[in-house]
Design a protein around this motif. Structure first.
Motif, PDB file in Angstrom:
ATOM      1  N   TYR A 196       0.804  -1.219   0.060  1.00 53.50           N
ATOM      2  CA  TYR A 196      -0.056   0.013  -0.105  1.00 53.50           C
ATOM      3  C   TYR A 196       0.956   1.274   0.075  1.00 53.50           C
ATOM      4  O   TYR A 196       1.994   1.405   0.430  1.00 53.50           O
ATOM      5  N   SER A 197       0.225   2.333  -0.538  1.00 48.41           N
ATOM      6  CA  SER A 197       0.690   3.650  -0.286  1.00 48.41           C
ATOM      7  C   SER A 197      -0.131   4.437   0.445  1.00 48.41           C
ATOM      8  O   SER A 197      -1.377   4.362   0.323  1.00 48.41           O
ATOM      9  N   THR A 198       0.589   4.939   1.619  1.00 45.76           N
ATOM     10  CA  THR A 198      -0.281   5.455   2.615  1.00 45.76           C
ATOM     11  C   THR A 198       0.176   6.969   2.467  1.00 45.76           C
ATOM     12  O   THR A 198       1.111   7.463   2.094  1.00 45.76           O
ATOM     13  N   PHE A 199      -0.939   7.946   2.609  1.00 48.04           N
ATOM     14  CA  PHE A 199      -0.678   9.590   2.274  1.00 48.04           C
ATOM     15  C   PHE A 199      -1.521  10.212   3.542  1.00 48.04           C
ATOM     16  O   PHE A 199      -2.672   9.825   3.853  1.00 48.04           O
ATOM     17  N   VAL A 200      -0.722  11.359   3.897  1.00 55.50           N
ATOM     18  CA  VAL A 200      -1.301  12.383   4.775  1.00 55.50           C
ATOM     19  C   VAL A 200      -1.201  13.616   4.154  1.00 55.50           C
ATOM     20  O   VAL A 200      -0.353  13.889   3.804  1.00 55.50           O
ATOM     21  N   VAL A 201      -2.479  14.418   3.990  1.00 55.10           N
ATOM     22  CA  VAL A 201      -2.367  15.829   3.500  1.00 55.10           C
ATOM     23  C   VAL A 201      -2.561  16.723   4.639  1.00 55.10           C
ATOM     24  O   VAL A 201      -3.765  16.519   5.133  1.00 55.10           O
ATOM     25  N   THR A 202      -1.793  17.580   4.976  1.00 51.47           N
ATOM     26  CA  THR A 202      -1.946  18.583   6.137  1.00 51.47           C
ATOM     27  C   THR A 202      -1.896  19.982   5.518  1.00 51.47           C
ATOM     28  O   THR A 202      -1.827  20.183   4.154  1.00 51.47           O
ATOM     29  N   GLY A 203      -2.253  20.827   6.457  1.00 54.97           N
ATOM     30  CA  GLY A 203      -2.437  22.207   6.353  1.00 54.97           C
ATOM     31  C   GLY A 203      -3.610  22.597   5.491  1.00 54.97           C
ATOM     32  O   GLY A 203      -3.558  23.350   4.503  1.00 54.97           O
ATOM     33  N   LEU A 204      -4.667  22.167   5.457  1.00 58.86           N
ATOM     34  CA  LEU A 204      -5.941  22.276   4.749  1.00 58.86           C
ATOM     35  C   LEU A 204      -6.925  23.206   5.185  1.00 58.86           C
ATOM     36  O   LEU A 204      -7.255  22.877   6.536  1.00 58.86           O
ATOM     37  N   GLY A 205      -7.714  24.023   4.504  1.00 64.45           N
ATOM     38  CA  GLY A 205      -8.670  24.888   4.960  1.00 64.45           C
ATOM     39  C   GLY A 205      -9.994  23.938   5.153  1.00 64.45           C
ATOM     40  O   GLY A 205     -10.474  24.003   5.933  1.00 64.45           O
ATOM     41  N   ASP A 206     -10.104  22.982   4.148  1.00 63.25           N
ATOM     42  CA  ASP A 206     -11.441  22.215   4.096  1.00 63.25           C
ATOM     43  C   ASP A 206     -10.884  20.675   3.857  1.00 63.25           C
ATOM     44  O   ASP A 206     -10.980  20.434   2.674  1.00 63.25           O
ATOM     45  N   PRO A 207     -10.591  20.206   4.720  1.00 59.27           N
ATOM     46  CA  PRO A 207      -9.892  18.731   4.492  1.00 59.27           C
ATOM     47  C   PRO A 207     -11.031  17.779   3.921  1.00 59.27           C
ATOM     48  O   PRO A 207     -10.861  16.926   3.276  1.00 59.27           O
ATOM     49  N   ASP A 233      -6.663  16.323   9.232  1.00 54.53           N
ATOM     50  CA  ASP A 233      -5.948  16.025   8.285  1.00 54.53           C
ATOM     51  C   ASP A 233      -6.328  14.929   7.276  1.00 54.53           C
ATOM     52  O   ASP A 233      -7.130  14.108   7.805  1.00 54.53           O
ATOM     53  N   VAL A 234      -6.196  15.023   6.058  1.00 55.34           N
ATOM     54  CA  VAL A 234      -6.801  13.662   4.970  1.00 55.34           C
ATOM     55  C   VAL A 234      -5.667  12.601   5.214  1.00 55.34           C
ATOM     56  O   VAL A 234      -4.471  13.001   5.168  1.00 55.34           O
ATOM     57  N   HIS A 235      -6.383  11.630   5.461  1.00 53.90           N
ATOM     58  CA  HIS A 235      -5.231  10.454   5.375  1.00 53.90           C
ATOM     59  C   HIS A 235      -6.098   9.413   4.409  1.00 53.90           C
ATOM     60  O   HIS A 235      -7.177   9.036   4.275  1.00 53.90           O
ATOM     61  N   VAL A 263       4.059   7.470   2.301  1.00 53.28           N
ATOM     62  CA  VAL A 263       4.919   6.271   2.900  1.00 53.28           C
ATOM     63  C   VAL A 263       4.382   5.003   2.585  1.00 53.28           C
ATOM     64  O   VAL A 263       3.165   4.822   2.786  1.00 53.28           O
ATOM     65  N   PRO A 264       5.375   4.141   2.032  1.00 54.66           N
ATOM     66  CA  PRO A 264       4.876   2.717   1.490  1.00 54.66           C
ATOM     67  C   PRO A 264       4.622   2.027   2.601  1.00 54.66           C
ATOM     68  O   PRO A 264       5.415   2.058   3.782  1.00 54.66           O
ATOM     69  N   ALA A 265       3.740   1.094   2.729  1.00 47.95           N
ATOM     70  CA  ALA A 265       3.759   0.097   3.690  1.00 47.95           C
ATOM     71  C   ALA A 265       3.446  -1.594   2.905  1.00 47.95           C
ATOM     72  O   ALA A 265       2.471  -1.487   1.985  1.00 47.95           O
ATOM     73  N   ILE A 266       4.046  -2.292   3.667  1.00 46.72           N
ATOM     74  CA  ILE A 266       3.750  -3.887   3.096  1.00 46.72           C
ATOM     75  C   ILE A 266       2.910  -4.359   4.149  1.00 46.72           C
ATOM     76  O   ILE A 266       3.538  -4.650   5.138  1.00 46.72           O
ATOM     77  N   GLY A 267       1.763  -4.542   3.600  1.00 44.89           N
ATOM     78  CA  GLY A 267       0.672  -5.279   4.338  1.00 44.89           C
ATOM     79  C   GLY A 267      -0.177  -3.872   5.508  1.00 44.89           C
ATOM     80  O   GLY A 267       0.360  -3.032   5.525  1.00 44.89           O
ATOM     81  N   LEU A 268      -1.334  -4.424   5.516  1.00 41.99           N
ATOM     82  CA  LEU A 268      -2.340  -3.491   6.339  1.00 41.99           C
ATOM     83  C   LEU A 268      -1.625  -3.398   7.969  1.00 41.99           C
ATOM     84  O   LEU A 268      -1.785  -2.349   8.339  1.00 41.99           O
ATOM     85  N   SER A 269      -0.972  -4.217   8.292  1.00 40.52           N
ATOM     86  CA  SER A 269      -0.582  -4.369   9.588  1.00 40.52           C
ATOM     87  C   SER A 269       0.239  -3.110   9.956  1.00 40.52           C
ATOM     88  O   SER A 269       0.828  -2.505  10.737  1.00 40.52           O
ATOM     89  N   ALA A 270       1.318  -2.610   8.871  1.00 37.75           N
ATOM     90  CA  ALA A 270       2.087  -1.658   8.839  1.00 37.75           C
ATOM     91  C   ALA A 270       1.532  -0.339   8.417  1.00 37.75           C
ATOM     92  O   ALA A 270       2.426   0.634   8.536  1.00 37.75           O
ATOM     93  N   VAL A 271       0.423  -0.313   8.247  1.00 38.52           N
ATOM     94  CA  VAL A 271      -0.090   0.877   7.889  1.00 38.52           C
ATOM     95  C   VAL A 271      -0.222   2.178   8.901  1.00 38.52           C
ATOM     96  O   VAL A 271      -0.084   3.314   8.849  1.00 38.52           O
ATOM     97  N   PRO A 272      -0.585   1.696  10.209  1.00 37.73           N
ATOM     98  CA  PRO A 272      -0.632   2.793  11.344  1.00 37.73           C
ATOM     99  C   PRO A 272       0.657   3.279  11.455  1.00 37.73           C
ATOM    100  O   PRO A 272       0.662   4.377  11.549  1.00 37.73           O
TER     101      PRO A 272
END
Length: 400
Positions: A196-207, A233-235, A263-272
């Motif tokens: 998986y590719s996980t991403f977080v978008v910060t600094g938004l007026g309307d997330p 934040d958008v996750h 941030v890449p993650a191998i398996g859902l358990s690595a996503v948090p």
């Protein structure tokens, strides 16, 4: 009174007649046609009695409006209430609007029958007032559409709240509680062992708006993804396709003024854990930036721990202070080339347009002044951090 007014009066009288005598037949015919032409009513489990009752109310409302009569209080919101009820039952809006068009057809046929005994000129004049019927039914349609939008908003809010609660449980407990991981995997239809590719978008007026945009773009581009708002934040999580996550442009363009950290993650358990890292990386960068930990690990380490990296790099490269500015610039050119390709002297020479002997001389000078050997893995890490730090410093100087 003008001929037009007379004709309008005539069609309004027809509507009054239908209210007094023909409404029941219209309701029965409408229910039959809707049941036959719109199977989605059955799929939505709309009972015949329910269909007949709501049709009676909306047809009565249409005829009152067409007849220019005061609408009884209990009928004022008939179309709106029908919209609410059908939306909650899961009936597609297009199906309900089709049912209204069936009613329009039936009403027009009934009006045509009512005026068949008039003289031709008078009958045609009355029928030319068909726009009054359209206007009456259009008012109902507007109420229905408004009701659907209200229900859609409510349902979206319920889904969003459920998703956020499930996501919060996942990121805070999945590493300790397998059932939280299993519940999230089942809800999102994501496989536990995928990449998986996980991403977080910060600094938004309307997330929430950005989350909606990202959901749509990821879905359009064929990614199985989950996007929500957590801690303002958008996750998001996107399952990789052929070893690749979403393109930089897809995420960055949709994020607007926000900063994106991937941030890449191998398996859902690595996503948090990946989300924790992404939040830290995002906070370390200015608004509007894009950071990919998988593609640029040393750059992100440098951004996250600038003082540690600076202390390590300054210690190991202190020997360069004994060289001229020209010599230092040449060494940096060679070190940049080292990490731009396969690291061979031939490749560095080709990238920097220098003779191989010039490249060798610079590498030897670097080793002589700092003790760092580009063939030793541990020393390569120091040099990689040095390059990342230099790039960040150069960018900051260019954009104060």
């Amino acid at each position: 009174m003008s001929a037009s007014d007379e004709a309008a009066k005539g069609i309004r009288q027809v509507a009054r007649n239908l209210l007094r005598q023909g409404i029941e037949d219209l309701v029965e015919a409408s229910a039959d046609l809707i049941s036959g032409e719109e199977p989605s009513y059955g799929e939505a489990h709309v009972a015949r009695s329910d269909l007949a009752r709501q049709t009676h109310r909306t047809l009565s409302l249409t005829l009152h409006r067409l007849a220019a009569l005061d609408v009884p209080e209990e009928l004022v919101t008939a179309a709106y209430e029908t919209g609410l009820r059908r939306a909650e039952q899961g009936l597609p809006l297009a199906s309900l609007l089709h049912a209204f068009r069936i009613d329009l057809r039936l009403l027009w046929d009934a009006i045509t029958q009512e005026v068949r005994g008039l003289e031709n000129v008078e009958r045609l004049a009355v029928l030319e007032q068909h726009t009054l019927l359209w206007e009456a039914l259009e008012a109902n349609t507007a109420d229905v559409v408004e009701a659907y939008r209200v229900v859609e908003t409510r349902q979206a809010q319920r889904v969003d709240q459920r998703d956020r609660e499930l996501f919060k449980r996942f990121v805070t407990t999945a590493e300790r509680q397998p059932e939280a991981l299993a519940a999230f995997a089942a809800h999102t239809a994501m496989h536990v062992d995928d990449r998986y590719s996980t991403f977080v978008v910060t600094g938004l007026g309307d997330p929430r708006e950005i989350a909606t945009v990202l959901r749509g773009r990821l879905r359009t581009n064929g990614f199985r993804a989950f996007v929500t708002v957590y801690q303002e934040d958008v996750h998001g999580i996107a399952r990789e396709q052929d070893g690749q996550g979403p393109r930089v442009e897809l995420l960055a363009d949709a994020a607007g003024e926000g900063s994106v950290a991937v941030v890449p993650a191998i398996g859902l358990s690595a996503v948090p854990r990946a989300f924790r890292v992404a939040r830290k990386v995002g906070a370390a960068h200015p608004p509007g930036s894009f950071a990919d930990v998988g593609a640029e690990p040393f750059a992100q380490l440098t951004a996250l721990e600038p003082e540690i990296v600076e202390a390590v790099v300054d210690y190991h490269l202190h020997g360069l202070t004994g060289l001229t500015a020209s010599e230092v610039a040449g060494i940096w050119e060679t070190v940049e080339g080292l990490f731009a390709g396969d690291g061979s002297v031939t490749d560095i020479a080709a990238r920097t347009y220098r003779h191989r002997n010039t490249v060798r001389g610079r590498i030897d000078k670097l080793r002589e002044m700092t003790g760092l050997n580009s063939r030793v893995p541990a020393d390569l890490i120091i040099l990689a951090l040095a390059v990342s730090r230099r790039r960040i410093t150069t960018t900051q100087a260019a954009n104060p």
